[in-house]
Design an enzyme around this catalytic site. Structure first.
Site, PDB file in Angstrom:
ATOM      1  N   HIS A 160      11.175   9.947  30.433  1.00  0.00           N
ATOM      2  CA  HIS A 160      11.743  10.695  31.569  1.00  0.00           C
ATOM      3  C   HIS A 160      12.424   9.743  32.561  1.00  0.00           C
ATOM      4  O   HIS A 160      13.571   9.967  32.967  1.00  0.00           O
ATOM      5  CB  HIS A 160      10.612  11.485  32.255  1.00  0.00           C
ATOM      6  N   GLU A 161      11.732   8.670  32.920  1.00  0.00           N
ATOM      7  CA  GLU A 161      12.276   7.746  33.932  1.00  0.00           C
ATOM      8  C   GLU A 161      13.480   6.968  33.393  1.00  0.00           C
ATOM      9  O   GLU A 161      14.451   6.751  34.111  1.00  0.00           O
ATOM     10  CB  GLU A 161      11.196   6.772  34.432  1.00  0.00           C
TER      11      GLU A 161
ATOM     12  N   HIS B 112      16.676   8.878  33.571  1.00  0.00           N
ATOM     13  CA  HIS B 112      17.336   8.856  34.883  1.00  0.00           C
ATOM     14  C   HIS B 112      18.397   7.754  34.945  1.00  0.00           C
ATOM     15  O   HIS B 112      19.435   7.913  35.585  1.00  0.00           O
ATOM     16  CB  HIS B 112      16.317   8.599  36.007  1.00  0.00           C
TER      17      HIS B 112
HETATM   18 NI    NI Z   1      12.374  12.527  37.439  1.00  0.00          NI
END
Ligand code: NI
Length: 181
Positions: free
Chosen positions: A142-143, A146
């Site tokens: 998830h990170e 980004h």
């Molecule tokens: Ni996030």
């Protein structure tokens, strides 16, 4: 230092790829990391990426600081990871619910690889790497997304599993939905 405001979905900075860090142990880098850390603490998040506070730099942080409660049961140590690279160790895709402070009040069911190895650098430029599985691996994916301009809603396969957290919690409570495969 004041805590930086969180950029939210719709802000194009979140959709842009971030640039690698080339100079370590600088004043600017430490200041940015401090801003991220203060913001993550205030937002009570388990992870944060630099673009979320307006810097398109390849820096993420995740995990729990000493003394904080770790509800995952996986003891994810607090880590600052710069220029992260993910290597998939188990290509099995596992569905799990995700939320993001840049997408407030919402959550969605996202498939992620079960097991990964991550590597990168600490703020001093020392290489670090570790193996992460399940929820821990999910946070890393998830990170890192980004940093490539990807928010979790873009990974959702079935939009019926994207919605407001209060509504989804109600669905799960009523056991009308299978939440994990
Ligand atoms: Ni996030």
């Amino acid at each position: 230092m004041p805590v930086k405001p969180i950029s939210k979905m719709g802000n194009l900075q979140l959709a842009e790829p971030s640039l690698p860090i080339t100079q370590f142990a600088t004043k600017e880098l430490y200041q940015l990391i401090k801003n991220m850390r203060d913001t993550m603490k205030l937002e009570d998040g388990i992870g944060l990426a630099a673009p979320q506070i307006g810097y398109n730099k390849r820096i993420i942080m995740f995990g729990y600081e000493e003394g904080e409660q770790d509800p995952t049961g996986q003891s994810i140590p607090f880590t600052i990871l710069i220029n992260p690279v993910i290597e998939v160790l188990d290509k099995t895709l596992v569905n799990g619910w995700e939320a993001c402070i840049s997408v407030p009040e919402l959550c969605g069911l996202v498939p992620r690889y079960k097991k990964i190895k991550y590597s990168g650098f600490d703020p001093e430029g020392k290489p670090i790497s570790a193996i992460a599985e399940d929820y821990y691996a999910r946070i890393l994916q998830h990170e890192t997304d980004h940093l490539d301009g990807i928010l979790y809603p873009q990974r959702i396969k079935d939009m019926r599993y994207f919605g407001f957290q209060d509504q989804i919690i109600e669905r799960i409570r009523a056991k009308k939905e299978v939440i994990h495969d």
